[in-house]
Design a protein around this motif. Structure first.
Motif, PDB file in Angstrom:
ATOM      1  N   TYR B 391       0.843  -1.196   0.000  1.00  0.00           N
ATOM      2  CA  TYR B 391       0.000   0.000   0.000  1.00  0.00           C
ATOM      3  C   TYR B 391       0.881   1.250   0.000  1.00  0.00           C
ATOM      4  N   ASN B 393       1.055   5.544  -0.978  1.00  0.00           N
ATOM      5  CA  ASN B 393       0.162   6.678  -1.216  1.00  0.00           C
ATOM      6  C   ASN B 393       0.260   7.102  -2.687  1.00  0.00           C
ATOM      7  N   LYS B 397       4.913   6.868  -1.837  1.00  0.00           N
ATOM      8  CA  LYS B 397       5.523   6.608  -0.520  1.00  0.00           C
ATOM      9  C   LYS B 397       4.800   5.451   0.164  1.00  0.00           C
ATOM     10  N   ALA B 399       2.680   3.635   2.568  1.00  0.00           N
ATOM     11  CA  ALA B 399       1.656   4.074   3.517  1.00  0.00           C
ATOM     12  C   ALA B 399       1.459   3.059   4.635  1.00  0.00           C
ATOM     13  N   LEU B 400       1.561   1.789   4.301  1.00  0.00           N
ATOM     14  CA  LEU B 400       1.466   0.712   5.294  1.00  0.00           C
ATOM     15  C   LEU B 400       2.695  -0.169   5.111  1.00  0.00           C
ATOM     16  N   THR B 401       3.344  -0.478   6.217  1.00  0.00           N
ATOM     17  CA  THR B 401       4.588  -1.254   6.102  1.00  0.00           C
ATOM     18  C   THR B 401       4.348  -2.762   6.120  1.00  0.00           C
TER      19      THR B 401
END
Lengths: 456, 456
Positions: B391, B393, B397, B399-401
Motif C-alpha cells: 500500500y 500513497n 511513498k 503508507a502501510l509497512t
C-alpha cells in the motif's frame, strides 16, 4: 489559576492577559459563528429532496448531487441538527429548517423500518424510501431516536416522542438483554467483544432524552452510569491507551481487534474505529456526564485519559492534524486510511478541548483547542463553495473533493460549530472586564435555550 | 511486424533490434526469477503455522506475525500458489512446499465450512479453526475450490478433486440458479446488480478445473462462455469504460454503484471494486479464454477494452502507478483509498500486458509491460526483508509497512512473478538468434509443465 490575587503590577499583567484572552475568544467566536452560517447555508441550498422529503447527502464540492441514496444515519442526524439549531440559536429559528426537519422526520417514520412494526431500520434507502441495505448494528436506530426526540422538542408533537422512547427501549433491549434481533450470527470463534461505540452512542441518547425532562432523566440514570462505566473500561494498558474493543469482562483482546482494529465485514459501516477522534468524542460525552453527575474526579480522569492521552499520541508531529487510526503497540494499522486526516476527529477535538477548558479552567486545554481549530479551519474549510472537505491525506492535501457521502452529512461540522459558538459565548460572558474569577470548576446548569418552546 | 522481410541493411537493423529485445527480455526474466525466489522464501520462513496447519498472513515488514487470524481466501490462495509452484517450476518441487500446502488443505477441509455438511465457508477463522465471520458471497468457496483442485493435481488424491468439483457445483448453483443459500436478504430497494467479480472468479475456476482435463473442460465449456459474455457486458458507455456493476440485463446502473462504486456493507470484504486493476485482471482471464477458444477477434477486443482502456485512464500521469478506483464520470470516488497505489493492480497489469504481447506480438503492449514492471519493482519491492509492500500513497511513498494482512497473502505477487517468468521464457525460446518470425498471433497450446505429475 490564581488570576485574581497578587501585587498591583501583577494585577495589571493579569488584566492585560485576560484582555488578550478575551479578544482571542471573541475572534474565534466570530469565526465560528460565521462559519456555521456558511455551512448551514450549504445544506439548505443543496441537500433537500423536495419531492420525497429527506436529504441528499452525496454532494460534490459545489453541492451537486452525485448519488441520491439516503443513508439512514445521515437522515436522522440532519433532522436532529436542524431541530437543534432551530431550538438553540435564535438566528436559525426559521421555517425552512423546521419544515425540512419535519419532512425528513416523516420520511424516516414512513420508510426507515425494514419490516414494520419490527423496529429494525435500514442502513440505506433509495431516494423514494425502499431499503437497499440493512446493518446488523444499533446505529441507524440510534440516529432515528435522536431525530424523533429533537423533533418532539421543537414541535411538541407527542407522536415523535413516543417513537423516540419506544425505539430507545428496543435499543436498550438489544444492547443489555438480547442482541439476537439484530441478526448477527453467533459464531464460536468470534470474541465476545464490546465496541466502545455502543456505550458511547447509548450515553449520548441518555443525555438527549433526559434533557430538561426529570422523569426520563431519572429512568435513564442507571443506564447512563452503566454506559459511563463501560466506556471507562476501554482505558487499558495501565491507563496508557483507550482501546476500541475490550472483552465482555472489560479485559484487553488479542490481535488487531484488541489493539484497536477491527478488520472485517462491518468495519466501514459501523462507527469508525477510534484513535484518536473516537476517544475524543467519548471524552466530551463523558465530560458532560461528569458535569451532570457533579463528579469532579471523573471529570479530571476523563480529561487525562480521553482528551490529553489521545491528543498526545494522535497528533501528527510532522504535518499536524490527527491520525485516523493507530495501533496501541505502535504497529502499522491495517486500515488503508489510517494516516489520513478526516474532518470529524478534528471537529470532535474542537468540542472536547473547548469543553475541557470550560469545565476545568486549565489553559493548556484552551491552547490545544486553538491548535486544533487553527489546523482545522486552515485545512478543511472550502472558502469557495462552503462546508468542509472531509478527507485529506497525511500531508493535508485534499484527497476527496466531496462535501458529503455515505458517512459525511450535515452533522459533525455544524454540531461542532454550534457547540463551540455556545461555549465561546458562555466563556466570554464569564470573563468580566477586569480581574474576574476563573471559569467555574464545578458542575454548572446548562445555559438556557434562547429559542426553546414545546417539550416542557 | 514484417521483421523477416526487406532489404539487407534493414535486415541488419532488424537483427540488432531483436538482439536488444532479447537482452531486455532476458534481463527481465532474471529479475523476475530472482524476485520469485525471494518472495517464496519470505512466506516459507514466516507464514507456516506448524501447530495447527494453515498460514499466518498478517505479517509485518520483517515477517513478524501481528495477528493470527486465518482468512479463508488467503488460506486457499496460498495452498493453490504452493501447489502451482511445485507443479510448474522445477526448482520449487520441494517437500516443504508440498507439505505446507497439504497441511493448509487439511486445515481448510476440517474448518472452512461453518456448518458441515453445508458448503458455506467462513471468511475468517481463529488460528485453531473456529469461525469468526462469514461473508454472504461466493469468494471463500472459490478459493477453497482452487486450492482443492490444485492439491489433487500435485498429490493425485481423489478426495481433493471431489471436494473441488462438489464445491464448484454449489457455487454455480448459487450464481446461476438460487443465491438464497448465501444468506443475503432480498431487499426491495437493492438493485439486481451483477458485480464483474462474480463471472471473473467463475471463469478462472473454469480454467482451473478444465486444465488438461477434457471431460471437465467439456462440461464447463458452456459455463466458460457464459462467464465471458457476462464479463463483456461490463464494457459500457459506448465502449469507453469497464464498469464493475451492471444490471441483470447488462445495462448501466444509476448513482455511484453504476459508476463503479459500491458504498455499503460488503464493499471492503468482497473483491475490491475495479478501475483499473480489476479490469486488467479480467483482461488476462478473458485473453486466456480467447486463446483456448481460438478466437482472435475476441482477443483483439479484450486487448482494446480490458488492457489499453483501463491503462490509459488508470495510469497516474503525475506520479506513475495505477489508481485503485476511478469514477466513470470523472467524479471524485467515495473510497478513501481511491488514489493509493496498491500492489495487486500492478501485478495484474504486468501479467496482462506481457500476455497481451505474447499473444498479439504488438510491441506497444510490451512497452507498457516494461513501464509497469519498472514502476512496480522500484516502488513495491522491499530489498531489505523481501516480499512487496502492499500500500503506497498517491506519490508512491509507503503508507502501510505490512507485508500481509486480511487481504494480502501469498498470491498476487508470486502468481505474477511465476506467470511472467514462464511467459518470458516462452518469448525468449520463440526468438531465434536471427531473423525469427514474430510471436504467434493465433491460439497456442499451453506450455508443458516441467514438474507435472498425478492428475492425468
Amino acid at each position: 489559576m490564581g488570576r485574581s490575587e497578587g501585587e498591583p503590577c501583577l494585577q495589571v499583567q493579569v488584566s492585560q492577559d485576560m484582555e488578550k484572552e478575551r479578544e482571542t475568544l471573541q475572534a474565534w467566536k466570530e469565526r465560528v459563528e460565521h462559519e456555521l452560517d456558511v455551512v448551514v447555508a450549504f445544506w439548505l441550498e443543496h441537500s433537500h429532496d423536495q419531492e420525497h422529503g429527506g436529504f441528499f447527502t452525496c454532494l460534490g464540492r459545489d453541492g451537486q448531487v452525485y448519488d441520491d441514496l439516503k443513508y439512514v444515519w445521515l437522515q436522522g442526524r440532519q433532522v436532529w441538527m436542524y431541530c437543534r439549531l432551530y431550538r438553540k440559536l435564535e438566528r436559525f429559528r426559521r421555517p425552512e429548517l423546521l419544515n425540512a426537519a419535519k419532512a425528513g422526520g416523516e420520511f424516516l417514520l414512513r420508510y426507515a423500518r425494514v419490516a414494520p412494526p419490527a423496529k429494525k431500520c435500514a442502513f440505506v434507502l433509495t431516494r423514494d424510501g425502499r431499503p437497499v441495505k440493512v446493518q446488523r448494528t444499533i446505529f441507524s436506530e440510534c440516529f432515528y431516536t435522536m431525530a424523533m426526540n429533537e423533533l418532539w422538542r421543537v414541535t411538541g408533537d407527542a407522536q415523535y416522542q413516543s417513537e423516540a422512547v419506544e425505539m430507545m427501549d428496543q435499543i436498550v433491549h438489544w444492547v443489555r438483554e438480547d442482541p439476537s434481533g439484530l441478526g448477527r450470527p453467533q459464531l464460536p470463534g468470534a470474541p465476545a467483544a464490546e465496541s466502545m461505540a455502543v456505550p458511547m452512542m447509548l450515553l449520548s441518547l441518555v443525555e438527549q432524552l433526559g434533557e430538561a425532562d426529570d422523569e426520563l432523566a431519572g429512568s435513564y440514570a442507571e443506564l447512563g452510569d452503566w454506559c459511563a462505566r463501560r466506556i471507562l473500561r476501554h482505558v487499558q494498558r495501565g491507563g496508557q491507551a483507550v482501546l476500541e474493543n475490550v472483552s465482555e469482562d472489560g479485559e484487553g483482546l488479542s490481535g488487531c481487534l484488541g489493539r484497536h482494529q477491527n478488520p472485517g465485514e462491518d468495519t466501514r459501516p459501523t462507527l469508525p474505529e477510534p484513535s484518536p477522534g473516537h476517544a475524543l468524542e467519548a471524552g466530551w460525552f463523558l465530560l458532560r456526564h461528569a458535569v451532570r453527575r457533579g463528579d469532579p474526579k471523573l471529570r479530571a480522569h476523563v480529561i487525562d485519559k480521553f482528551l490529553l492521552l489521545p491528543f498526545r499520541s494522535g497528533w501528527d508531529p510532522d504535518h499536524g492534524g490527527l491520525f485516523y487510526f493507530q495501533d496501541a503497540d505502535g504497529l502499522c494499522p491495517t486500515q488503508l486510511e489510517w494516516a489520513m486526516k478526516l474532518w470529524w476527529p478534528h471537529s470532535e477535538a474542537m468540542i472536547a478541548f473547548l469543553m475541557g477548558y470550560s469545565e476545568s479552567g486549565d489553559s493548556a486545554l484552551l491552547n490545544i483547542f486553538y491548535q486544533v481549530a487553527e489546523y482545522t479551519f486552515r485545512q478543511f474549510r472550502d472558502p469557495e463553495y462552503g462546508e468542509w472537505f472531509g478527507y485529506l491525506n497525511r500531508e493535508g492535501k485534499i484527497a476527496l473533493t466531496i462535501k458529503g457521502g455515505p458517512f459525511k452529512g450535515c452533522f459533525h461540522v455544524p454540531r461542532c460549530l454550534a457547540m463551540c459558538e455556545e461555549m465561546l459565548s458562555d466563556l466570554l460572558s464569564r470573563l468580566a472586564p477586569a480581574s474576574a474569577p476563573a471559569p467555574a470548576l464545578s458542575a454548572r446548569s446548562p445555559p438556557a435555550d434562547p429559542a426553546r418552546r414545546g417539550a416542557e
